[in-house]
Every structure is written in structure tokens, then in C-alpha cells.
Design a protein around this motif. Structure first.
Motif, mmCIF file in Angstrom:
data_model
loop_
_atom_site.group_PDB
_atom_site.id
_atom_site.type_symbol
_atom_site.label_atom_id
_atom_site.label_comp_id
_atom_site.label_asym_id
_atom_site.label_seq_id
_atom_site.Cartn_x
_atom_site.Cartn_y
_atom_site.Cartn_z
ATOM 1 N N TRP A 65 0.852 -1.195 0.000
ATOM 2 C CA TRP A 65 0.000 0.000 0.000
ATOM 3 C C TRP A 65 0.886 1.243 0.000
ATOM 4 N N ASN A 66 1.432 1.553 -1.152
ATOM 5 C CA ASN A 66 2.369 2.676 -1.277
ATOM 6 C C ASN A 66 1.715 4.010 -0.967
ATOM 7 N N GLU A 67 0.417 4.113 -1.238
ATOM 8 C CA GLU A 67 -0.284 5.380 -1.024
ATOM 9 C C GLU A 67 -0.265 5.789 0.447
ATOM 10 N N LEU A 68 -0.408 4.813 1.338
ATOM 11 C CA LEU A 68 -0.364 5.124 2.772
ATOM 12 C C LEU A 68 1.043 5.536 3.186
ATOM 13 N N ARG A 69 2.028 4.841 2.675
ATOM 14 C CA ARG A 69 3.416 5.158 3.010
ATOM 15 C C ARG A 69 3.785 6.568 2.541
ATOM 16 N N LEU A 70 3.374 6.925 1.325
ATOM 17 C CA LEU A 70 3.674 8.254 0.788
ATOM 18 C C LEU A 70 2.940 9.350 1.556
ATOM 19 N N PHE A 71 1.722 9.054 1.985
ATOM 20 C CA PHE A 71 0.935 10.014 2.763
ATOM 21 C C PHE A 71 1.622 10.309 4.095
ATOM 22 N N ILE A 72 2.062 9.260 4.801
ATOM 23 C CA ILE A 72 2.715 9.437 6.089
ATOM 24 C C ILE A 72 4.056 10.156 5.919
ATOM 25 N N GLN A 73 4.759 9.851 4.847
ATOM 26 C CA GLN A 73 6.026 10.546 4.570
ATOM 27 C C GLN A 73 5.794 12.033 4.347
ATOM 28 N N GLU A 74 4.719 12.358 3.656
ATOM 29 C CA GLU A 74 4.389 13.769 3.391
ATOM 30 C C GLU A 74 4.077 14.495 4.690
ATOM 31 N N LEU A 75 3.366 13.828 5.588
ATOM 32 C CA LEU A 75 3.045 14.428 6.883
ATOM 33 C C LEU A 75 4.300 14.688 7.704
ATOM 34 N N ALA A 76 5.269 13.793 7.592
ATOM 35 C CA ALA A 76 6.472 13.882 8.424
ATOM 36 C C ALA A 76 7.388 15.039 8.019
ATOM 37 N N GLN A 77 7.248 15.522 6.792
ATOM 38 C CA GLN A 77 8.123 16.593 6.300
ATOM 39 C C GLN A 77 7.521 17.954 6.645
ATOM 40 N N LYS A 78 8.045 18.573 7.689
ATOM 41 C CA LYS A 78 7.497 19.846 8.158
ATOM 42 C C LYS A 78 8.059 21.016 7.344
ATOM 43 N N PRO A 79 7.186 21.927 6.889
ATOM 44 C CA PRO A 79 7.643 23.099 6.124
ATOM 45 C C PRO A 79 8.459 24.050 7.007
ATOM 46 N N LYS A 80 9.101 25.011 6.361
ATOM 47 C CA LYS A 80 9.902 25.989 7.100
ATOM 48 C C LYS A 80 9.745 27.377 6.475
ATOM 49 N N LYS A 81 10.116 28.368 7.251
ATOM 50 C CA LYS A 81 10.331 29.757 6.817
ATOM 51 C C LYS A 81 9.078 30.577 6.534
ATOM 52 N N THR A 82 8.213 30.154 5.596
ATOM 53 C CA THR A 82 7.109 31.038 5.195
ATOM 54 C C THR A 82 5.759 30.334 5.262
ATOM 55 N N ILE A 83 4.700 31.141 5.343
ATOM 56 C CA ILE A 83 3.348 30.590 5.343
ATOM 57 C C ILE A 83 3.047 29.962 3.989
ATOM 58 N N ASN B 51 -5.468 0.971 -4.412
ATOM 59 C CA ASN B 51 -4.610 -0.182 -4.114
ATOM 60 C C ASN B 51 -4.681 -0.644 -2.661
ATOM 61 N N LEU B 52 -5.870 -0.592 -2.084
ATOM 62 C CA LEU B 52 -6.036 -1.089 -0.718
ATOM 63 C C LEU B 52 -5.715 -2.581 -0.663
ATOM 64 N N PRO B 53 -4.867 -3.010 0.278
ATOM 65 C CA PRO B 53 -4.618 -4.448 0.433
ATOM 66 C C PRO B 53 -5.922 -5.171 0.758
ATOM 67 N N GLU B 54 -6.029 -6.420 0.344
ATOM 68 C CA GLU B 54 -7.269 -7.171 0.542
ATOM 69 C C GLU B 54 -7.695 -7.199 2.002
ATOM 70 N N LEU B 55 -6.713 -7.329 2.912
ATOM 71 C CA LEU B 55 -7.023 -7.393 4.336
ATOM 72 C C LEU B 55 -7.715 -6.133 4.826
ATOM 73 N N PHE B 56 -7.378 -4.983 4.234
ATOM 74 C CA PHE B 56 -7.913 -3.703 4.693
ATOM 75 C C PHE B 56 -8.972 -3.124 3.754
ATOM 76 N N ASN B 57 -9.336 -3.864 2.743
ATOM 77 C CA ASN B 57 -10.367 -3.403 1.812
ATOM 78 C C ASN B 57 -11.744 -3.701 2.402
ATOM 79 N N LYS B 58 -12.023 -3.050 3.525
ATOM 80 C CA LYS B 58 -13.237 -3.297 4.290
ATOM 81 C C LYS B 58 -13.980 -1.974 4.510
#
Length: 217
Positions: free
Chosen positions: A66-84, A104-111
Motif C-alpha cells: 500500500w504505497n499510497e499510505l506510506r507516501l501520505f505518512i512521509q508527506e506528513l512527516a516533512q514539516k515546512p519551514k520559513k514562510t506561510i 490499491n487497498l490491500p485485501e485485508l484492509f479493503n473493508k
């Protein structure tokens, strides 16, 4: 002539004075606006703290594809800096990654329960993206949404952990087949016009059909 000259000089002084006052007022307003934007930026910077609750090892194994979840969490982890503006761009990127979570939800979590949690999470992220792009940014609302996104993400991960734990419970041999047979029988009863009314079936026969049915002496 002297009176005209004096009148002209007075008028000139008055015009210059008015322009000076306007400039000072404009400068004061700009300074006030800049200070307000600085406070908003500092508040958002301080409250922009996304928390991703650790996924247990078993669940982590289930989301490897489930690459989409991994990419989402990675995006959250990257904190912006300097300007609004950097925070606005980050909110847009997070929103884009969140919208892809249903792919691309894994079958186990496609609920339904997982899809429901994803839907709520996407709504919160899109609201964050909307509010931070307003001309007059409501910093308190933005910070509040960051907290709500954290809560929804944690709820999603807990639900995933529950499904993972349930999937590890061993199923006894023949249990799945028995469940299907019982389910098929239950579905067939209301649609079978040849099935007699249970009230006219003798108690001894009902006991054979359904051993758990209450007996009437």
C-alpha cells in the motif's frame, strides 16, 4: 498678489501634510498587518505537528504493497519551514496524497470500516488545505484540524491493527464451510414458498431441524 501666494503656499502645505498623514497611516497599517501575519505563522508553525502512531509489525507487513499510505505518512512527516507559503504548498501536497489513499487497498484492509475512516481523514485534510489558503487565515482552526487529522490517523491505524489481529486467529477445519452452509440455509428460508410455517411443525421435528430452538412441552 501676496494674498494669492500665501493662499497657494498654505494649500501646498496642507496637501503635503495630508499626504504625510496618509503615508504614516499606511505604514502603520502595513506594520500591523505584518505583525498579524507573523503571529499567525508562528501559531501554525508551533501547532503543525503530525503524529503517526507506530504500526505494529504484523500490520506493517500487511501494508507493504500500500504505497499510497506510506507516501501520505512521509508527506506528513516533512514539516515546512520559513514562510506561510511553504505551509500552504505542504497542505496542498498532503491533500493530494490523502485523496489517493483509496487506491490499491490491500485485501485485508479493503473493508467498509477502513474505507469509512479513510473518508473522514480525507475530509479533514481537505478542510486544512482550504482554511490555510484563505486570505485571512484562521490559525486556530488550522491547528485544530492538525489535531483532528492526528486523531483520525490513529483511529485508522488502530482499526488496521484490529483486522490484522483477527486475521491471525486460526479457523478450525470445516468452520468456514459450516458458516457458508448455515448462511445459505438462512437466506433460503424466507424465499422458499414450500417451507412450512414453523408453528405447524411438530416440536420433535423442529428439534431435528434446529436443535437450539426452544421446546414447547
Amino acid at each position: 498678489m501676496k494674498y494669492k501666494l500665501s493662499y497657494f503656499l498654505c494649500l501646498l502645505v496642507l496637501i503635503v501634510s495630508c499626504k504625510g498623514e496618509d503615508n504614516q497611516k499606511r505604514i502603520a497599517e502595513n506594520a500591523k498587518d505584518a505583525q498579524k501575519k507573523k503571529i499567525i505563522f508562528e501559531n501554525i508553525k508551533k501547532g503543525w505537528d503530525f503524529y503517526d502512531e507506530p504500526i505494529n509489525e504484523a500490520t506493517e507487513e500487511g501494508v507493504k504493497t500500500w504505497n499510497e499510505l506510506r507516501l501520505f505518512i512521509q508527506e506528513l512527516a516533512q514539516k515546512p519551514k520559513k514562510t506561510i507559503s511553504a505551509y500552504q504548498q505542504k497542505a496542498k501536497a498532503i491533500s493530494k496524497k490523502a485523496m489517493a489513499l483509496n487506491n490499491n487497498l490491500p485485501e485485508l484492509f479493503n473493508k467498509p470500516q477502513i474505507k469509512s475512516r479513510i473518508s473522514v481523514l480525507i475530509t479533514k485534510v481537505r478542510l486544512l488545505d482550504m482554511f490555510i489558503h484563505l486570505d485571512d487565515i484562521p490559525d486556530k482552526k488550522v491547528v485544530q484540524l492538525v489535531g483532528e487529522i492526528n486523531k483520525e490517523l490513529a483511529t485508522l491505524q488502530r482499526q488496521m491493527d484490529i483486522l490484522t489481529e483477527k486475521s491471525k486467529i486460526p479457523v478450525e477445519e470445516g468452520e468456514d464451510e459450516m458458516r457458508r452452509m448455515l448462511l445459505d440455509s438462512a437466506r433460503a428460508i424466507p424465499n422458499n414458498p414450500m417451507m412450512p410455517n414453523p408453528s405447524v411443525i411438530p416440536a420433535s421435528t423442529r428439534a431435528i431441524i434446529n436443535p437450539n430452538a426452544p421446546r414447547v412441552e
